[in-house]
Design a protein around this motif. Structure first.
Motif, PDB file in Angstrom:
ATOM      1  N   ALA A  65       0.537   6.047  -6.771  1.00  0.00           N
ATOM      2  CA  ALA A  65      -0.092   5.623  -5.521  1.00  0.00           C
ATOM      3  C   ALA A  65       0.594   6.379  -4.385  1.00  0.00           C
ATOM      4  O   ALA A  65       1.812   6.586  -4.419  1.00  0.00           O
ATOM      5  N   ARG A  67       1.320   5.433  -1.499  1.00  0.00           N
ATOM      6  CA  ARG A  67       2.349   4.587  -0.866  1.00  0.00           C
ATOM      7  C   ARG A  67       3.650   4.620  -1.656  1.00  0.00           C
ATOM      8  O   ARG A  67       4.739   4.636  -1.085  1.00  0.00           O
ATOM      9  N   SER A  98      -7.995   4.761  -4.860  1.00  0.00           N
ATOM     10  CA  SER A  98      -7.392   3.795  -5.775  1.00  0.00           C
ATOM     11  C   SER A  98      -8.439   2.784  -6.216  1.00  0.00           C
ATOM     12  O   SER A  98      -9.241   2.313  -5.405  1.00  0.00           O
ATOM     13  N   GLN A 100      -7.525  -0.068  -7.344  1.00  0.00           N
ATOM     14  CA  GLN A 100      -6.903  -1.372  -7.103  1.00  0.00           C
ATOM     15  C   GLN A 100      -6.705  -1.688  -5.624  1.00  0.00           C
ATOM     16  O   GLN A 100      -6.474  -2.827  -5.265  1.00  0.00           O
ATOM     17  N   ASP A 101      -6.742  -0.670  -4.777  1.00  0.00           N
ATOM     18  CA  ASP A 101      -6.527  -0.852  -3.347  1.00  0.00           C
ATOM     19  C   ASP A 101      -7.576  -0.031  -2.604  1.00  0.00           C
ATOM     20  O   ASP A 101      -7.517   1.202  -2.604  1.00  0.00           O
ATOM     21  N   ALA A 102      -8.512  -0.713  -1.981  1.00  0.00           N
ATOM     22  CA  ALA A 102      -9.639  -0.024  -1.336  1.00  0.00           C
ATOM     23  C   ALA A 102      -9.189   0.979  -0.279  1.00  0.00           C
ATOM     24  O   ALA A 102      -9.874   1.964  -0.011  1.00  0.00           O
ATOM     25  N   ARG A 103      -8.041   0.736   0.347  1.00  0.00           N
ATOM     26  CA  ARG A 103      -7.548   1.656   1.382  1.00  0.00           C
ATOM     27  C   ARG A 103      -6.569   2.687   0.825  1.00  0.00           C
ATOM     28  O   ARG A 103      -6.171   3.600   1.522  1.00  0.00           O
ATOM     29  N   GLY A 104      -6.158   2.523  -0.425  1.00  0.00           N
ATOM     30  CA  GLY A 104      -5.126   3.380  -0.999  1.00  0.00           C
ATOM     31  C   GLY A 104      -5.663   4.600  -1.715  1.00  0.00           C
ATOM     32  O   GLY A 104      -6.839   4.682  -2.067  1.00  0.00           O
TER      33      GLY A 104
END
Length: 161
Positions: A65, A67, A98, A100-104
Motif C-alpha cells: 500500500a 501509505r 486498492s 480494500q481502501d477506496a482512497r488508497g
C-alpha cells in the motif's frame, strides 16, 4: 524537548565529543554520496529509486500500500508521488487502486523493476561491504547497532523522526 534559555546555557561539546560528532557527520554524508554515485554508475538508479524498489522486491507479492511504503521510507507524500511517477515512466513500478481502501493505492514492482533491483543489488552490496563492513570488526559492528538502538528511540521520543 526543552529549549535552552540562552545559547550560553548549552554546554559546548568537548574536543573529544566534537571530533566524534564531526566524524559521524562526515561518515554519514560520505556514505550517502558514495551510495548515490555507485548506484548511478553501476545501475543508472538513484538511491531514492533503490530505496523504493527494495521493500517492494522483499514483500511477499511485490506490492505494498502506498501509505505503508510512505511510512517505510519516512518521506513526504509529494516526494513519494513524484518518485513513483518517474519510476512508472521508466517501467519499474505501477500503481493500482486498492481493493480494500477506496482512497488508497497499491504500488507494485514490475518485472522490469525486479530485473533492475536484481542487477543493482550485488554491485551495491559489494560497495557497502568493501567501503564499510570490511573496515569494521565484529565488536565495532555490535557497538554501532547498540548506539543506533539508543539514539533512534531518543529521536523518536523527541518527535524528530
Amino acid at each position: 524537548m526543552q529549549t535552552p534559555s540562552s545559547a550560553n546555557s548549552v554546554p559546548w561539546l568537548s574536543e573529544h565529543e566534537d571530533a566524534a560528532w564531526r566524524s559521524f557527520l562526515a561518515l554519514s554524508r560520505g556514505m550517502e554520496r558514495a551510495i548515490d554515485r555507485q548506484l548511478q554508475r553501476d545501475s543508472e538508479l538513484s538511491s531514492s529509486e533503490y530505496h523504493v524498489l527494495v521493500p517492494l522486491s522483499e514483500s511477499k507479492d511485490g506490492s505494498m500500500a502506498s501509505r505503508e511504503l510512505l511510512r517505510h521510507l519516512d518521506w513526504e507524500r509529494s516526494r513519494l508521488s513524484h518518485m513513483l511517477s518517474r519510476m512508472e515512466k521508466r517501467g519499474m513500478v505501477c500503481r493500482k487502486p486498492s481493493t480494500q481502501d477506496a482512497r488508497g493505492l497499491i504500488v507494485e514492482i514490475t518485472d522490469h523493476g525486479r530485473q533492475v533491483i536484481n542487477a543493482a543489488a550485488p554491485w551495491h552490496l559489494a560497495m557497502v561491504r568493501e567501503a564499510f563492513m570490511d573496515q569494521l570488526s565484529s565488536d565495532e559492528l555490535k557497538t554501532l547497532v547498540s548506539v543506533a538502538g539508543r539514539v533512534i528511540p531518543q529521536l523518536e521520543k523527541m518527535n524528530l523522526v
